[in-house]
Enzyme design. Structure first.
Site, PDB file in Angstrom:
ATOM      1  N   HIS A   1     -11.420 -13.860   3.484  1.00 39.48           N
ATOM      2  CA  HIS A   1     -12.620 -13.033   3.315  1.00 39.48           C
ATOM      3  C   HIS A   1     -13.794 -13.899   2.865  1.00 39.48           C
ATOM      4  O   HIS A   1     -14.932 -13.675   3.273  1.00 39.48           O
ATOM      5  CB  HIS A   1     -12.376 -11.933   2.271  1.00 39.48           C
ATOM      6  CG  HIS A   1     -11.300 -10.957   2.651  1.00 39.48           C
ATOM      7  ND1 HIS A   1     -10.844  -9.978   1.808  1.00 39.48           N
ATOM      8  CD2 HIS A   1     -10.581 -10.814   3.795  1.00 39.48           C
ATOM      9  CE1 HIS A   1      -9.909  -9.265   2.410  1.00 39.48           C
ATOM     10  NE2 HIS A   1      -9.726  -9.763   3.617  1.00 39.48           N
TER      11      HIS A   1
ATOM     12  N   GLU B   1     -11.159  -6.293  -4.523  1.00 37.80           N
ATOM     13  CA  GLU B   1     -11.017  -7.386  -3.549  1.00 37.80           C
ATOM     14  C   GLU B   1     -12.248  -7.467  -2.649  1.00 37.80           C
ATOM     15  O   GLU B   1     -12.487  -6.578  -1.832  1.00 37.80           O
ATOM     16  CB  GLU B   1      -9.747  -7.157  -2.710  1.00 37.80           C
ATOM     17  CG  GLU B   1      -9.499  -8.257  -1.697  1.00 37.80           C
ATOM     18  CD  GLU B   1      -8.158  -8.099  -0.975  1.00 37.80           C
ATOM     19  OE1 GLU B   1      -7.194  -7.588  -1.587  1.00 37.80           O
ATOM     20  OE2 GLU B   1      -8.091  -8.478   0.202  1.00 37.80           O
TER      21      GLU B   1
ATOM     22  N   ASP C   1      -5.858 -13.683   8.846  1.00 37.28           N
ATOM     23  CA  ASP C   1      -4.746 -13.585   7.894  1.00 37.28           C
ATOM     24  C   ASP C   1      -3.611 -14.553   8.204  1.00 37.28           C
ATOM     25  O   ASP C   1      -2.448 -14.150   8.289  1.00 37.28           O
ATOM     26  CB  ASP C   1      -4.199 -12.142   7.864  1.00 37.28           C
ATOM     27  CG  ASP C   1      -5.123 -11.179   7.148  1.00 37.28           C
ATOM     28  OD1 ASP C   1      -5.784 -11.592   6.179  1.00 37.28           O
ATOM     29  OD2 ASP C   1      -5.181 -10.010   7.560  1.00 37.28           O
TER      30      ASP C   1
ATOM     31  N   ASP D   1     -10.849 -11.808  10.557  1.00 34.74           N
ATOM     32  CA  ASP D   1      -9.838 -11.936   9.515  1.00 34.74           C
ATOM     33  C   ASP D   1      -8.472 -12.151  10.162  1.00 34.74           C
ATOM     34  O   ASP D   1      -7.783 -11.193  10.496  1.00 34.74           O
ATOM     35  CB  ASP D   1      -9.869 -10.612   8.721  1.00 34.74           C
ATOM     36  CG  ASP D   1      -9.152 -10.696   7.411  1.00 34.74           C
ATOM     37  OD1 ASP D   1      -8.849 -11.809   6.961  1.00 34.74           O
ATOM     38  OD2 ASP D   1      -8.901  -9.627   6.824  1.00 34.74           O
TER      39      ASP D   1
ATOM     40  N   GLU E   1      -9.501 -13.220  -1.651  1.00 35.36           N
ATOM     41  CA  GLU E   1      -8.774 -13.604  -0.437  1.00 35.36           C
ATOM     42  C   GLU E   1      -9.623 -14.625   0.313  1.00 35.36           C
ATOM     43  O   GLU E   1     -10.701 -14.294   0.820  1.00 35.36           O
ATOM     44  CB  GLU E   1      -8.522 -12.356   0.423  1.00 35.36           C
ATOM     45  CG  GLU E   1      -7.806 -12.691   1.709  1.00 35.36           C
ATOM     46  CD  GLU E   1      -7.259 -11.479   2.441  1.00 35.36           C
ATOM     47  OE1 GLU E   1      -6.827 -10.503   1.780  1.00 35.36           O
ATOM     48  OE2 GLU E   1      -7.264 -11.501   3.681  1.00 35.36           O
TER      49      GLU E   1
ATOM     50  N   ASP F   1      -5.195 -13.434  -2.864  1.00 35.10           N
ATOM     51  CA  ASP F   1      -4.479 -13.131  -1.626  1.00 35.10           C
ATOM     52  C   ASP F   1      -4.497 -14.413  -0.809  1.00 35.10           C
ATOM     53  O   ASP F   1      -5.394 -14.630   0.030  1.00 35.10           O
ATOM     54  CB  ASP F   1      -5.157 -11.977  -0.869  1.00 35.10           C
ATOM     55  CG  ASP F   1      -4.560 -10.631  -1.245  1.00 35.10           C
ATOM     56  OD1 ASP F   1      -3.671 -10.596  -2.114  1.00 35.10           O
ATOM     57  OD2 ASP F   1      -4.963  -9.608  -0.655  1.00 35.10           O
TER      58      ASP F   1
ATOM     59  N   HIS G   1       0.879  -1.174   0.000  1.00 34.40           N
ATOM     60  CA  HIS G   1       0.000   0.000   0.000  1.00 34.40           C
ATOM     61  C   HIS G   1       0.913   1.219   0.000  1.00 34.40           C
ATOM     62  O   HIS G   1       1.965   1.200   0.645  1.00 34.40           O
ATOM     63  CB  HIS G   1      -0.830   0.120   1.274  1.00 34.40           C
ATOM     64  CG  HIS G   1      -1.793  -0.986   1.545  1.00 34.40           C
ATOM     65  ND1 HIS G   1      -1.417  -2.161   2.122  1.00 34.40           N
ATOM     66  CD2 HIS G   1      -3.135  -1.064   1.362  1.00 34.40           C
ATOM     67  CE1 HIS G   1      -2.484  -2.928   2.269  1.00 34.40           C
ATOM     68  NE2 HIS G   1      -3.535  -2.288   1.808  1.00 34.40           N
TER      69      HIS G   1
END
Ligand code: XUL
Ligand code: CO
Length: 458
Positions: free
Chosen positions: A293, A254, A331, A329, A290, A318, A123
């Site tokens: 998600h 996304e 991750d 989430d 992702e 992702d 980002h």
């Protein structure tokens, strides 16, 4: 994502300063090698990922297109709503300075190179600090991008995608493209303009939009149609600017159903596809799926990958995972070979993900505090995907599942079935057909047989 620098400490500053510009940030860790005979505790080598090995007609590297994300791996601190940072990286001095940003970028490129991936993602605000106004922020970004270009040249690393952080700064608390204040929407557009320009400079192959705060917390204060229309206009501005500057990367949207908002507009793959088609944006966008998600949306792990691919809209992945027993989430690194097999089966069926890839939007647990855990996590996930690729290739090469699925739909290849499939049949015709042929016979779905066959390959 969370990207907060750890609290500054004198010790950390001294440590970071001690690393010269060309210093080694991961001493003692060599380039990760392929060692298929390594034992169970050898976790700093690949046992399955062999970049140049040909599987299903292409090298593993071409199929997998692994990418490391900058935000979790180089901005993650282990802080959570209940506790302070736990991940103290030796190159961090705890400040938001340009010097710290550049040192962190050098550490990242050493990491990418030692790991042996070819792609990275970031980002805008991960790599360079915001200044007092947009002009200063843009100057900071340009300066760090200069260094990133140099490091890319030196290492051969490529940018899988760039994106803009349109959710962390308080100005975006009520949304960016969907903010009820046009001043803020304009700010977000100005930020994306710059994000597109630096992504182009870095040769980015895609550009991602994740609408972190594009949704609502209460429908009582929200005009949903206005917000969705503004979001579409925002994307149209981005498409126009992309064309204007000659950026040829693929735009990716996304999906995520919630978090941080209660309801995120880009709920899941089908919602996003519907949105894009409704506003005439489907030619300019694909999806970045992702799986964590997807599971938050209440679907199975591979569901959105399969749905997006089915409509020719799968752009990139992702590749992470959640904890099926948690509702947020997390991750995590994808370590489940069966999940990876299902994803790679879809990727093989569509002939590859390029220009997309498998981006590890994953973070080590806040309890995984050693520097080597950064490597162990990525190596483990790369190996899980390499195994998934090999199993998926076997599934498709032997073709048993493909044949059985085809057989289930055989009735659509001729007669009334072919006319239904083509959309040329009428209800009268169907009625006549039933009057003649009588009651249909219900056939077994054979779920357990299909599951057992998959297990044969994994
Ligand atoms: C947040 C998330 C983001 C996007 C990029 O859940 O996945 O990091 O991938 O903004
Ligand atoms: Co993501």
């Amino acid at each position: 994502m969370s990207s907060f620098a750890p609290a500054s400490s004198k010790k950390a500053k001294k440590r970071a300063a001690a690393d010269g510009v060309d210093g080694e940030f991961f001493p003692g860790i060599q380039k990760i090698e392929y060692r298929p005979d390594a034992g169970p505790e050898d976790v700093l080598c690949f046992k399955h990922y062999n970049a140049s090995e040909i599987v299903y007609g292409k090298s593993m590297e071409e199929w997998l297109r692994f990418s490391v994300c900058f935000w979790h791996t180089f901005r993650g601190t282990g802080a959570d709503p209940f506790g302070f940072p736990t991940l103290h990286r030796p190159w961090e001095d705890g400040s938001d300075s340009m010097e710290n940003a550049k040192r962190r970028l050098r550490a990242a490129f050493e990491f990418f190179t030692k790991l042996g991936v070819k792609y990275w993602t970031f980002h805008d605000r991960d790599i360079a600090p915001e200044g007092n106004d947009l002009a200063e922020t843009n100057r900071n970004l340009d300066e760090v991008v200069d260094l990133a270009l140099k490091l890319q040249d030196e290492t051969g690393m490529k940018l899988l995608w760039g994106t803009c952080n349109l959710f962390a700064n308080p100005r975006y608390m009520n949304g960016a493209a969907t903010n009820p204040d046009a001043h803020i929407v304009a700010h977000a557009a100005a930020q994306v303009k710059k994000g597109l320009e630096v992504t182009k400079r870095l040769g980015g192959q895609n550009f991602v939009f994740w609408g972190g705060r594009e949704g609502y917390h209460t429908i009582l204060n929200t005009d949903v149609l206005a917000e969705l229309s503004h979001m579409a206009s925002f994307f149209k501005m981005a498409v126009a600017h992309k064309k204007k500057i000659g950026f040829t990367g693929q735009f990716l949207l996304e999906p995520k159903p919630k978090e941080p908002t209660k309801h995120q507009y880009d709920y899941d793959a089908m919602t996003v596809i519907g949105f894009l088609k409704h506003f005439g944006l489907e030619k300019d966008f694909k999806l970045n799926i992702e799986p964590n998600h997807t599971t938050l949306a209440g679907h199975g792990y591979e569901h959105d990958v399969v749905m997006a691919a089915a409509f020719g809209m799968l752009g990139s992945i992702d590749s992470n995972t959640g904890s099926p027993d948690l509702g947020w989430d997390t991750d995590q690194f994808p370590m489940d070979v069966k999940n990876c097999t299902m994803v790679m089966k879809t990727v093989l069926e569509m002939g590859g993900l390029a220009p997309g890839g498998l981006n590890f939007d994953c973070k080590v647990r806040r309890e995984s505090t050693d520097l080597e855990d950064m490597f162990i996590s990525h190596v483990g996930a790369m190996d899980a995907f390499a195994r998934g690729l090999k199993s998926a290739a076997k599934v498709l090469q032997e073709g048993v599942l493909t044949r059985l699925v085809k057989e289930r739909y055989l009735s659509f290849s001729s007669g009334i079935g072919a006319r239904i499939a083509k959309g040329t049949a009428t209800m009268e015709e169907c009625e006549d057909y039933i009057m003649q042929k009588g009651e249909p016979k219900a056939a077994s779905g054979k779920q357990e047989k299909f599951e057992t066959i998959l297990n044969h390959y994994v």
